[in-house]
Design an enzyme around this catalytic site. Structure first.
Site, PDB file in Angstrom:
ATOM      1  CE  LYS A  19       4.221 -14.438  -4.205  1.00  0.00           C
ATOM      2  NZ  LYS A  19       3.082 -14.879  -3.246  1.00  0.00           N
ATOM      3  CG  ASN A 126       2.335  -5.868   7.470  1.00  0.00           C
ATOM      4  OD1 ASN A 126       1.401  -6.785   8.101  1.00  0.00           O
ATOM      5  ND2 ASN A 126       2.599  -5.493   6.291  1.00  0.00           N
ATOM      6  N   GLY A 446     -13.125  -4.549  -0.461  1.00  0.00           N
ATOM      7  CA  GLY A 446     -12.813  -3.676  -0.889  1.00  0.00           C
ATOM      8  C   GLY A 446     -12.138  -4.294  -1.978  1.00  0.00           C
ATOM      9  CD  GLU A 498      -8.956  -1.748  -2.935  1.00  0.00           C
ATOM     10  OE1 GLU A 498      -7.501  -2.129  -2.413  1.00  0.00           O
ATOM     11  OE2 GLU A 498      -9.770  -2.260  -1.189  1.00  0.00           O
ATOM     12  CG  ASP A 503       1.255  -4.048  -0.240  1.00  0.00           C
ATOM     13  OD1 ASP A 503       0.326  -4.369   0.023  1.00  0.00           O
ATOM     14  OD2 ASP A 503       1.131  -2.544   0.248  1.00  0.00           O
ATOM     15  CD1 TRP A 575       1.426  -2.228   8.156  1.00  0.00           C
ATOM     16  CD2 TRP A 575      -0.187  -2.683   6.974  1.00  0.00           C
ATOM     17  NE1 TRP A 575      -0.322  -2.968   8.702  1.00  0.00           N
ATOM     18  CE2 TRP A 575      -0.681  -3.214   7.634  1.00  0.00           C
ATOM     19  CE3 TRP A 575      -0.842  -2.483   5.473  1.00  0.00           C
ATOM     20  CZ2 TRP A 575      -1.937  -3.933   7.852  1.00  0.00           C
ATOM     21  CZ3 TRP A 575      -2.712  -3.093   5.711  1.00  0.00           C
ATOM     22  CH2 TRP A 575      -2.194  -3.236   6.973  1.00  0.00           C
ATOM     23  CG  ASP A 613      -9.280  -0.340   4.158  1.00  0.00           C
ATOM     24  OD1 ASP A 613     -10.319  -0.417   4.763  1.00  0.00           O
ATOM     25  OD2 ASP A 613      -8.519  -0.474   2.945  1.00  0.00           O
ATOM     26  CB  CYS A 658      -7.868  -7.202   8.609  1.00  0.00           C
ATOM     27  SG  CYS A 658      -7.028  -6.313   8.483  1.00  0.00           S
ATOM     28  CG  HIS A 709      -6.426 -14.778   6.451  1.00  0.00           C
ATOM     29  ND1 HIS A 709      -6.705 -13.664   6.863  1.00  0.00           N
ATOM     30  CD2 HIS A 709      -5.181 -13.992   5.783  1.00  0.00           C
ATOM     31  CE1 HIS A 709      -6.669 -12.755   7.560  1.00  0.00           C
ATOM     32  NE2 HIS A 709      -5.430 -12.279   6.057  1.00  0.00           N
TER      33      HIS A 709
HETATM   34  C1  LIG Z   1      -4.030  -7.006   4.387  1.00  0.00           C
HETATM   35  N1  LIG Z   1      -2.906  -7.037   4.544  1.00  0.00           N
HETATM   36  C2  LIG Z   1      -1.304  -6.478   4.182  1.00  0.00           C
HETATM   37  C3  LIG Z   1      -0.454  -5.828   4.984  1.00  0.00           C
HETATM   38  N2  LIG Z   1       0.603  -5.587   4.563  1.00  0.00           N
HETATM   39  C4  LIG Z   1      -0.126  -4.786   3.217  1.00  0.00           C
HETATM   40  N3  LIG Z   1       1.154  -4.025   3.407  1.00  0.00           N
HETATM   41  N4  LIG Z   1      -1.121  -5.389   3.047  1.00  0.00           N
HETATM   42  C5  LIG Z   1      -1.582  -5.848   2.849  1.00  0.00           C
HETATM   43  O1  LIG Z   1      -1.961  -5.980   1.941  1.00  0.00           O
HETATM   44  N5  LIG Z   1      -0.389  -6.836   6.457  1.00  0.00           N
HETATM   45  C6  LIG Z   1      -1.714  -7.319   6.958  1.00  0.00           C
HETATM   46  C7  LIG Z   1      -2.782  -8.423   6.208  1.00  0.00           C
HETATM   47  C8  LIG Z   1      -2.451  -9.559   5.032  1.00  0.00           C
HETATM   48  N6  LIG Z   1      -1.296  -9.750   4.838  1.00  0.00           N
HETATM   49  C9  LIG Z   1      -1.199  -9.499   2.897  1.00  0.00           C
HETATM   50  C10 LIG Z   1       0.240  -9.232   2.905  1.00  0.00           C
HETATM   51  C11 LIG Z   1       0.267  -9.657   0.711  1.00  0.00           C
HETATM   52  C12 LIG Z   1      -0.620  -9.969   0.962  1.00  0.00           C
HETATM   53  C13 LIG Z   1      -0.235  -9.752  -0.909  1.00  0.00           C
HETATM   54  O2  LIG Z   1      -1.559 -10.689  -1.895  1.00  0.00           O
HETATM   55  N7  LIG Z   1       0.887 -10.625  -1.436  1.00  0.00           N
HETATM   56  C14 LIG Z   1       1.127 -10.949  -2.612  1.00  0.00           C
HETATM   57  C15 LIG Z   1       1.886  -9.172  -3.461  1.00  0.00           C
HETATM   58  C16 LIG Z   1       0.950  -8.167  -3.770  1.00  0.00           C
HETATM   59  C17 LIG Z   1       2.205  -7.354  -5.036  1.00  0.00           C
HETATM   60  O3  LIG Z   1       2.470  -6.524  -4.209  1.00  0.00           O
HETATM   61  N8  LIG Z   1       1.736  -7.898  -5.791  1.00  0.00           N
HETATM   62  C18 LIG Z   1       2.762  -7.376  -7.598  1.00  0.00           C
HETATM   63  C19 LIG Z   1       3.677  -8.165  -7.785  1.00  0.00           C
HETATM   64  C20 LIG Z   1       3.365  -9.613  -7.936  1.00  0.00           C
HETATM   65  C21 LIG Z   1       4.326 -10.260  -8.699  1.00  0.00           C
HETATM   66  O4  LIG Z   1       3.914 -11.077  -7.689  1.00  0.00           O
HETATM   67  N9  LIG Z   1       4.916 -10.504  -9.727  1.00  0.00           N
HETATM   68  C22 LIG Z   1       5.183 -11.031 -10.297  1.00  0.00           C
HETATM   69  C23 LIG Z   1       5.226 -10.937 -12.237  1.00  0.00           C
HETATM   70  C24 LIG Z   1       3.824 -11.212 -12.275  1.00  0.00           C
HETATM   71  C25 LIG Z   1       3.331 -12.977 -12.413  1.00  0.00           C
HETATM   72  O5  LIG Z   1       3.646 -13.810 -13.057  1.00  0.00           O
HETATM   73  O6  LIG Z   1       2.301 -13.528 -11.444  1.00  0.00           O
HETATM   74  C26 LIG Z   1       6.729 -10.581  -9.939  1.00  0.00           C
HETATM   75  O7  LIG Z   1       6.826  -9.334  -9.578  1.00  0.00           O
HETATM   76  O8  LIG Z   1       6.952 -12.094 -10.420  1.00  0.00           O
HETATM   77  C27 LIG Z   1       1.526  -6.693  -8.219  1.00  0.00           C
HETATM   78  O9  LIG Z   1       0.580  -7.421  -8.451  1.00  0.00           O
HETATM   79  O10 LIG Z   1       1.988  -5.839  -9.083  1.00  0.00           O
HETATM   80  C28 LIG Z   1       1.726 -11.873  -2.828  1.00  0.00           C
HETATM   81  O11 LIG Z   1       1.575 -12.130  -3.367  1.00  0.00           O
HETATM   82  O12 LIG Z   1       2.832 -12.588  -1.578  1.00  0.00           O
HETATM   83  C29 LIG Z   1      -2.323 -10.654   1.007  1.00  0.00           C
HETATM   84  C30 LIG Z   1      -2.051  -9.998   2.204  1.00  0.00           C
HETATM   85  N1  LIG Z   2      -8.959  -2.529   1.479  1.00  0.00           N
HETATM   86  C1  LIG Z   2      -8.578  -3.368   1.341  1.00  0.00           C
HETATM   87  C2  LIG Z   2      -8.094  -3.563   2.796  1.00  0.00           C
HETATM   88  C3  LIG Z   2      -7.543  -4.918   4.020  1.00  0.00           C
HETATM   89  S1  LIG Z   2      -7.247  -4.080   5.007  1.00  0.00           S
HETATM   90  C4  LIG Z   2      -8.767  -5.123   1.161  1.00  0.00           C
HETATM   91  O1  LIG Z   2      -9.838  -5.237   0.679  1.00  0.00           O
HETATM   92  O2  LIG Z   2      -7.359  -5.791   0.196  1.00  0.00           O
HETATM   93 ZN   LIG Z   3      -7.854  -6.071   6.066  1.00  0.00          ZN
END
Ligand SMILES: CN1c2c(nc(N)[nH]c2=O)NC[C@@H]1CNc1ccc(C(=O)N[C@@H](CCC(=O)N[C@@H](CCC(=O)N[C@@H](CCC(=O)O)C(=O)O)C(=O)O)C(=O)O)cc1
Ligand SMILES: N[C@@H](CCS)C(=O)O
Ligand SMILES: [Zn+2]
EC number: 2.1.1.14
Length: 771
Positions: A19, A126, A446, A498, A503, A575, A613, A658, A709
């Site tokens: 990533k 997922n 959201g 949010e 998440d 999820w 949702d 979605c 996306h």
């Molecule tokens: C809407 N969707 C989702 C799905 N599933 C979920 N469980 N959640 C969803 O929202 N499925 C269908 C769709 C599409 N999927 C996704 C999935 C993932 C993301 C996304 O944005 N993921 C983020 C991680 C989110 C998170 O948990 N963030 C944490 C940790 C952040 C982080 O990385 N912190 C760093 C330190 C900080 C820094 O320096 O940046 C670390 O830990 O190292 C948080 O915010 O606290 C991703 O980045 O992948 C979107 C849609």
């Molecule tokens: N309320 C959520 C839905 C994602 S499926 C968002 O806006 O991220």
């Molecule tokens: Zn959605």
């Protein structure tokens, strides 16, 4: 000797290294060479982990920079002209298909503006894959340096002989679609595609690959006759080339397609998922040819629970009795892509609970242990078997799993609790009086961008570098900023954005009793995006309100209606990693009761629009039609209704999905009885909306008007065209204008630009339709 095998390994690395590298590349912070080198390092690391765990058959070509189906799209040149015309470097063309590309002209290079290919759910998981998109006159072309060959040679050079993994030709086509404006039935292109598989298998053989895993996961679906019939001729060709082909299926049983299997006796081995469907063993074993091998998927690739060794060994022993030791392979049920990398990173889990879990690295050891147990006898792994039995016993008898108060509440749920007080017409008029919304109301789904600053502050809170008060103050400021932006954009129904949520599922998991959560248990969701699914370990309840403070505050500073934002029971369940010792309907009802209390508390706090949702409702649909599906939809719909029906008529319930594939379970969406639905739609044909007309759907709908996306900004004209298309199917007084999904993955610049265009497009139509 019984061999051990893994169908695929997670790609992100121990610390989401992939990533970080891809995002750094997209941000211009590392070069293409750096990115490719990081991919190579990760592949090697993962092969070594599996080798050190004692795995005999290790996969290659399971790695992908974005998605394995997208890899095949590029491998076979199924690249629409709108991408090829820019002559991008292969890796950039690949990412352009995955996530779209919009960049101004620079130097000699022309401007690029191309949306992503459609991305949809991978079976009932997922994980999301990029849909192969075919033209009527589709020409296939094998890449000049096929990735499966390169990666096989890479592993070989490191001393590891792997089994390359390919997505099979029938699944590749069946999972694809005709491009917009095209009418090809993808499966009709099979004869043109097969010669490329032939060429590829020959190249792999020349490189030294003796066995090749070919995944045909669509065999778990109910298939049209033409697709079923496509397997035999295809595999007669591929099976006759001298490569040992292991045909892999997963996520379901293949009994209903057994005649397909019976026609594939020239293949070396068949892999089946004996975790999800152990009962298919007898039928599958009986259908095998006299030499054919069974790859028995007995270690779950989809969850994090430790494998019950006794149970798994019994299944493998049964197979051995029937087929003999040389005709059985012990394997993961599916790729381990859907599990986190390693439990070793989890320092904060209580030892009692951690002892119940197994992530990818640990599952690799489990597979090797089971193979050894059945090869050399249980005594050869006695210690491991004893520790495993102890762990199973500890979980079964733990007080954490059982909460009598939750059970008592469940026993008191009545039918009446699933119904709103009045039917929709009465509700909507009360809601309209209170909310006073214009025609074509605009809203968002959201989340607003989760900026680096938000993540850093949350990280500081986790590490106790700032206090809870400081963090709360920061979140309040973010909410204030979000409200101000929505004022400027002139949206009609606001959201708080949010910012406090890591998440949409994990956030709730962390606030509910009965859940455990990880610090590093990341699983790839799509592209570079990962999730950390919380784990349901026991009966679920809500000790305290979870979202009321933020929504109440947001409503208090907003001049327009504020939408409260919750994740529904099915999505929370799907999820998360669910329990495997209690039926999912029971877990969903526990979640529904917890959310019902939250919905009622939001209403009491003065939040009169509440979105619950349910994007995972579709994903949970059993893959085959029939009773299992009907049963699922009954309890899934019931749990949504239970969570939302506690409010007064004047409170407007929204729900969001979605995905656009709602035709096959439309009646369930209608049965949710939500006042307003927002659905993903921007990348699908608007004629999918016809189902709302055919079924005379009476309530309000907001089909997404643009794809979130991709960083690409849709023009106002594009959005207007989309709205005009939607109006062919939906009544103006039904139609809401919103994006496909939440905006958390986007940057503010593109978010604001897109929303300005969206609001202006809505206003154009409002002017047109308001007398
Ligand atoms: C809407 N969707 C989702 C799905 N599933 C979920 N469980 N959640 C969803 O929202 N499925 C269908 C769709 C599409 N999927 C996704 C999935 C993932 C993301 C996304 O944005 N993921 C983020 C991680 C989110 C998170 O948990 N963030 C944490 C940790 C952040 C982080 O990385 N912190 C760093 C330190 C900080 C820094 O320096 O940046 C670390 O830990 O190292 C948080 O915010 O606290 C991703 O980045 O992948 C979107 C849609
Ligand atoms: N309320 C959520 C839905 C994602 S499926 C968002 O806006 O991220
Ligand atoms: Zn959605």
């Amino acid at each position: 000797m019984v061999q051990s095998s893994i169908l695929g390994f997670p790609r992100m690395g121990a610390n989401r290294d992939l990533k970080k590298a891809t995002e750094a590349y997209w941000g211009g912070k590392i070069s293409q060479d750096d990115l490719l080198a990081e991919g190579k390092r990760l592949r090697l690391e993962h092969w070594k982990i599996q080798k050190d765990a004692g795995i005999d058959i290790i996969p290659s070509n399971d790695f992908a920079f974005y998605d394995q189906v997208l890899d095949h799209i590029q491998l076979f040149g199924v690249i629409p002209e709108r991408y090829t015309k820019y002559n991008l470097a292969p890796i950039d063309e690949y990412f352009a298909m995955g996530r779209g590309l919009q960049r101004p002209a620079t130097g000699g290079a022309p401007a690029v503006d191309v949306p992503a290919l459609e991305m949809v759910k991978w079976f009932d998981s997922n994980y999301h894959y990029v849909k192969p998109t075919l033209q009527d006159n589709q020409v296939f072309k094998l890449s000049s340096k096929p990735k499966p060959v390169t990666e096989f040679l890479e592993a070989k050079e490191a001393g590891i002989v792997t089994r390359p993994v390919l997505l099979g030709p029938v699944s590749f086509l069946y999972l694809g679609k005709a491009d917009r404006g095209q009418s090809i039935d993808p499966i009709s292109a099979l004869d043109k595609l097969l010669p490329l598989y032939v060429d590829l298998l020959k190249q792999l053989k020349e490189a030294g690959a003796e066995t090749v895993q070919i995944d045909e996961p669509i065999l778990v679906f109910d298939l049209p006759a033409a697709v079923k019939q496509a397997f035999k001729p295809a595999y007669e060709k591929l099976g006759g080339l001298g490569s040992k082909i292991v045909l892999a299926t997963y996520f379901g049983d293949i009994v209903h397609n057994i005649e397909v299997l019976e026609s594939l006796k020239n293949l070396y081995a068949i892999h089946v998922d004996l975790v999800r469907n152990p009962e298919q063993f007898e039928t599958v074993a009986a259908a095998l040819g006299p030499q054919q091998i069974l790859s028995a998927g007995v270690v779950n690739g989809r969850n994090i629970w430790k494998t019950n060794f006794k149970h798994a060994i019994e299944i493998v022993e049964t197979a051995i009795q029937k087929l003999g030791k040389d005709r059985v392979i012990v394997a993961s049920s599916s790729s381990l892509l859907h599990t986190p990398h390693t439990l070793a990173s989890e320092k904060k889990l209580s030892p009692e609970i951690a002892d119940w879990f197994s992530f990818a690295c640990e599952k690799a050891k489990e597979i090797a242990t089971i193979a050894k147990a059945v090869t050399d006898g249980p005594a050869s792994v006695r210690e491991a078997l004893e520790a495993n039995a102890k762990s199973m016993q500890s979980r079964a008898s733990s007080s954490i799993t059982n909460d009598p108060a939750v059970k008592d509440r469940q026993s008191k749920v009545t039918e009446q609790m699933h119904n709103r007080k009045s039917p929709f017409p009465a509700r909507i008029s009360q809601q309209q009086q209170r909310l006073n919304l214009p025609l074509f109301p605009t809203t968002t789904i959201g989340s607003f961008p989760q900026t680096k600053e938000i993540r850093v502050q949350r990280n500081k809170l986790t590490k106790n570098e700032i206090s809870a008060e400081q963090y709360e103050k920061f979140i309040e400021q973010e909410i204030q900023a979000n409200v101000k932006i929505q004022d400027e954009l002139d949206l009609d129904v606001y959201v708080h954005g949010e910012p406090e949520r890591n998440d949409m599922v994990q956030y709730f998991g962390e606030r509910l009793k009965g859940y455990a959560f990880t610090t590093n248990g990341w699983v790839q969701s799509y592209g570079s995006r990962c999730v950390r699914p919380p784990i349901v370990v026991g009966d679920i309840s809500r000790p305290l309100p979870m979202t009321v403070k933020e929504s109440k505050y947001a409503a208090s500073i907003s001049k327009k209606p504020m939408k409260g934002m919750l994740t529904g029971p099915i999505t929370c369940l799907r999820w998360s990693f669910p329990r495997d010792d209690v039926h999912q309907s029971v877990q969903a009802q526990q979640l529904a009761l917890a959310l019902r209390d939250e919905v009622v508390d939001l209403e009491k706090a003065g939040v009169y629009v509440i979105q619950v949702d349910e994007p995972a409702l579709r994903e949970g649909l059993p893959l085959r039609t029939g009773k299992e599906r009907t049963d699922y939809l009954k309890w899934a719909v019931d749990s949504f209704r239970l969570s939302t029906a506690g409010v007064e008529d004047g409170t407007q319930i929204h729900s969001h999905f979605c995905y656009s594939e709602f035709q096959d379970f439309f009646y369930a969406i209608a049965a949710l009885d939500a006042d307003v639905l927002s659905i993903e739609n921007s990348k699908s044909d608007a004629k999918l909306l016809k189902v709302f007309v055919d079924e005379a759907y009476p309530r309000h709908i907001g089909p997404g008007v643009y794809d979130i996306h991709s960083p690409r900004v849709p023009s106002q004209k594009e959005i207007e065209d989309r709205i005009a298309e939607m109006l062919q199917y939906l009544k103006p007084e039904q139609l809401w204008i919103d994006p496909d999904c939440g905006l958390k993955t986007r940057q503010w610049t593109e978010t604001k630009a897109a929303l300005v265009n969206m609001v202006n497009a809505a206003k154009t139509f409002r002017a047109k339709y308001t007398k």
